[in-house]
Scaffold this active site. Structure first.
Site, mmCIF file in Angstrom:
data_model
loop_
_atom_site.group_PDB
_atom_site.id
_atom_site.type_symbol
_atom_site.label_atom_id
_atom_site.label_comp_id
_atom_site.label_asym_id
_atom_site.label_seq_id
_atom_site.Cartn_x
_atom_site.Cartn_y
_atom_site.Cartn_z
ATOM 1 N N HIS A 177 0.840 -1.208 0.000
ATOM 2 C CA HIS A 177 0.000 0.000 0.000
ATOM 3 C C HIS A 177 0.879 1.263 0.000
ATOM 4 O O HIS A 177 0.588 2.231 -0.704
ATOM 5 C CB HIS A 177 -0.885 0.061 1.265
ATOM 6 C CG HIS A 177 -1.897 -1.034 1.383
ATOM 7 N ND1 HIS A 177 -1.965 -1.871 2.466
ATOM 8 C CD2 HIS A 177 -2.901 -1.419 0.557
ATOM 9 C CE1 HIS A 177 -2.964 -2.720 2.315
ATOM 10 N NE2 HIS A 177 -3.545 -2.478 1.157
ATOM 11 N N LYS A 186 -14.551 -8.054 3.289
ATOM 12 C CA LYS A 186 -14.419 -9.141 4.277
ATOM 13 C C LYS A 186 -14.522 -8.549 5.673
ATOM 14 O O LYS A 186 -14.282 -7.354 5.853
ATOM 15 C CB LYS A 186 -13.030 -9.781 4.160
ATOM 16 C CG LYS A 186 -12.754 -10.449 2.850
ATOM 17 C CD LYS A 186 -11.349 -11.048 2.872
ATOM 18 C CE LYS A 186 -10.717 -10.985 1.494
ATOM 19 N NZ LYS A 186 -9.266 -10.961 1.513
ATOM 20 N N ARG A 193 -2.114 -6.065 -8.682
ATOM 21 C CA ARG A 193 -1.016 -7.029 -8.550
ATOM 22 C C ARG A 193 -1.073 -8.000 -9.716
ATOM 23 O O ARG A 193 -0.630 -7.699 -10.801
ATOM 24 C CB ARG A 193 -1.124 -7.764 -7.194
ATOM 25 C CG ARG A 193 -0.738 -6.890 -6.012
ATOM 26 C CD ARG A 193 -1.171 -7.504 -4.719
ATOM 27 N NE ARG A 193 -2.601 -7.819 -4.766
ATOM 28 C CZ ARG A 193 -3.317 -8.206 -3.738
ATOM 29 N NH1 ARG A 193 -2.760 -8.375 -2.577
ATOM 30 N NH2 ARG A 193 -4.610 -8.438 -3.869
ATOM 31 N N SER A 245 -2.671 -8.098 2.684
ATOM 32 C CA SER A 245 -2.949 -7.992 4.121
ATOM 33 C C SER A 245 -3.354 -9.356 4.676
ATOM 34 O O SER A 245 -3.021 -9.694 5.813
ATOM 35 C CB SER A 245 -4.075 -6.983 4.369
ATOM 36 O OG SER A 245 -3.694 -5.713 3.918
#
Ligand code: PNS
Length: 161
Positions: free
Chosen positions: A17, A41, A90, A128
């Site tokens: 990030h 989530k 990504r 993460s």
């Protein structure tokens, strides 16, 4: 003044990030790093904790505001009168979700454009979720997150046990 929103769950913020943030700062005069109160989530850290970590980690960077939002990103962008959203990409696996989100957001907020920045190859597999998994199992996350985030992860998982 050219401004953008960099939204995300940031649960927690990683070096991936931070790389996107630093590169977005070359393009925009001001960047709002916006923590989604309710992401896709369930989050490990609550929104106050996620905002606090970002504020600490980004304290030395000018031109950044750390904020949070509830509800739709498109509504938040309209309220803030911001026309650009930053997202990091990504692998190809990110693409479907990102395209869907970018198109939906521009439908909900006409004129809202998403600017994608390709992740640095060293961060290609960093997320993460994997960082949390490593920390939970007692692994070393110092290559992936700033030291204070590593400490918060350790404390968080200690509480869980
Ligand atoms: O870091 P993440 O989890 O990939 O970020 C996803 C996030 C929080 C940016 C996205 O889920 C979002 O914008 N949520 C807010 C609700 C919303 O606007 N949903 C519709 C997007 S199509």
């Amino acid at each position: 003044m050219l401004e953008a929103i960099y939204p995300g769950s940031f649960d927690p913020v990683t070096y991936g990030h931070l790389d996107i943030i630093d590169r977005a700062l070359h393009l925009f005069d001001r960047l709002i790093v916006a923590v989604a109160e309710r992401g896709p989530k369930e989050s490990f850290f609550n929104v106050e904790e996620r905002v606090a970590m970002l504020k600490e980690v980004l304290a030395d960077r000018p031109k950044i505001v750390v904020s949070h939002f509830d509800g739709l990103l498109a509504d938040y962008a309209i309220r803030e009168r911001i026309r650009f959203v930053i997202r990091g990409l990504r692998a190809v696996s990110d693409f479907d979700f990102e395209l869907q989100m970018a198109l939906t957001n521009s439908k909900l907020a006409p004129g809202l454009d998403t600017v994608f920045l390709m992740t640095k190859e060293t961060h290609l597999y960093l997320s993460s979720s994997t960082v949390k998994e490593i920390a939970k199992l007692g692994g070393d996350v110092s290559e992936f997150v700033p030291p204070l985030v590593g400490e918060r992860l350790k404390e968080g998982f200690k509480k869980e046990i």
